[in-house]
Design an enzyme around this catalytic site. Structure first.
Site, PDB file in Angstrom:
ATOM      1  N   VAL A  88       0.803  -1.215   0.000  1.00 55.30           N
ATOM      2  CA  VAL A  88       0.000   0.000   0.000  1.00 55.30           C
ATOM      3  C   VAL A  88       0.845   1.279   0.000  1.00 55.30           C
ATOM      4  CG1 VAL A  88      -0.218   0.292   2.511  1.00 55.30           C
ATOM      5  CG2 VAL A  88      -2.110   1.000   1.010  1.00 55.30           C
ATOM      6  N   TYR A  89       2.146   1.162   0.233  1.00 56.35           N
ATOM      7  CA  TYR A  89       3.012   2.354   0.243  1.00 56.35           C
ATOM      8  C   TYR A  89       3.322   2.776  -1.189  1.00 56.35           C
ATOM      9  CZ  TYR A  89       4.176   0.888   5.080  1.00 56.35           C
ATOM     10  OH  TYR A  89       4.121   0.508   6.396  1.00 56.35           O
TER      11      TYR A  89
END
Length: 309
Positions: free
Chosen positions: A48-49
């Site tokens: 998700v980064y």
């Protein structure tokens, strides 16, 4: 994977959330090179980064790390920790989706295996056994060496461990929850007891409260100066100023930076072999690494703990 083989090198897990976001290109590679040269061997990231940035979709951090690992030829030396579970909802924990997310992370990381693969958040509406079995499938694929849970409470982590024990599934052997001098609820006494009794390595995130515990955010003007200032203000909590006051005292006594003091306190807490902290620049990294040379006294530990209570 036997034991905690996902732990190696100096007792710091380098947070990868900044890579591809506030730390890019040569600057990011310089931080990673300096970490490696200092004996750092553990890096934490997630699929998700940094999807929270307009124009990003997630995977940016893993992509930077994959480029660095390949260009430097150091994959075999490193312990790469990554996570899945936040680029959607509970459907991400369907067995096929876990494998799909895993393969996407491996492609970005330019790697055949993940040393530690986390369920990035709990979905309490799911049966805990379904989560355990889905991530067990990731290990059985041969592409994951160990499993971790992130943002789980004591009841759910305990249930997951019990299910794995009863069925022979791969257990979670690491926990990644928020924990630092100004935020201690997510690793309270119940979780500390569970982790120490069951041999779970707690690797806390936001070890510096998004920079608040570096001491650089003390006024409204300070919070407004950086992209992370708003998050640091949010994480400072009601007890932030009193914690910084005691940290300032300890800094005067030891000559250490506030970053080093915050991380040195963390590794003295039950079940924590290493904190997670990120650095945008080499200078910030060097400040973080000071904690590996810092020995806080029992009195200093007690005062810091009391300040945050």
């Amino acid at each position: 994977m036997s034991g905690h083989d996902f732990i190696a090198g100096i007792p710091l897990v380098l947070g990868g959330n900044v890579f591809g976001w506030t730390s890019k290109g040569d600057e990011a590679f310089a931080v990673l090179d300096a970490f490696y040269e200092a004996g750092g061997r553990m890096i934490d990231t997630a699929d998700v980064y940094s999807a929270w940035i307009p124009g990003h979709k997630g995977g940016e951090s893993e992509t930077v790390l994959g480029e660095w690992l390949t260009s430097r030829g150091v994959r075999a030396d490193m312990r790469i920790h990554t996570k899945t579970g936040m680029l959607g909802g509970a459907e991400l924990y369907e067995p096929a989706r876990v494998l799909q997310s895993l393969n996407a992370s491996l492609e970005r990381l330019q790697s055949d295996t993940i040393d530690l693969y986390y369920a990035h958040k709990d979905y309490p509406d799911l049966e805990i056994g379904a989560i355990v079995e889905a991530f067990d499938g990731a290990v059985r694929s041969g592409k994951v060496k160990a499993l971790g849970a992130s943002n789980f409470d004591a009841a759910r982590l305990g249930a997951a461990l019990d299910h794995a024990s009863a069925t022979g599934a791969e257990p979670f052997t690491a926990l990644q929850n928020e924990y630092n001098l100004v935020a201690r609820k997510a690793y309270g006494p119940d979780l500390q007891k569970l982790c120490t009794e069951r041999g779970i390595a707690m690797l806390p995130f936001f070890g510096l409260a998004s920079g608040y515990l570096t001491g650089k955010y003390r006024t409204e003007e300070d919070f407004a100066k950086s992209m992370r200032g708003g998050r640091a203000k949010e994480l400072s909590g009601g007890n932030g100023p009193q914690v910084l006051a005691v940290m300032d005292e300890v800094a005067a006594e030891t000559g250490a930076s506030l970053s080093a003091i915050a991380l040195a306190w963390l590794v003295r807490q039950p079940g924590i072999p290493a904190p997670i902290a990120s650095a945008r620049t080499v200078e910030q990294l060097r400040e973080l690494l000071e904690f590996t040379q810092l020995e806080l006294s029992e009195d200093q530990i007690a005062r810091l703990t009391a300040s945050s209570g």
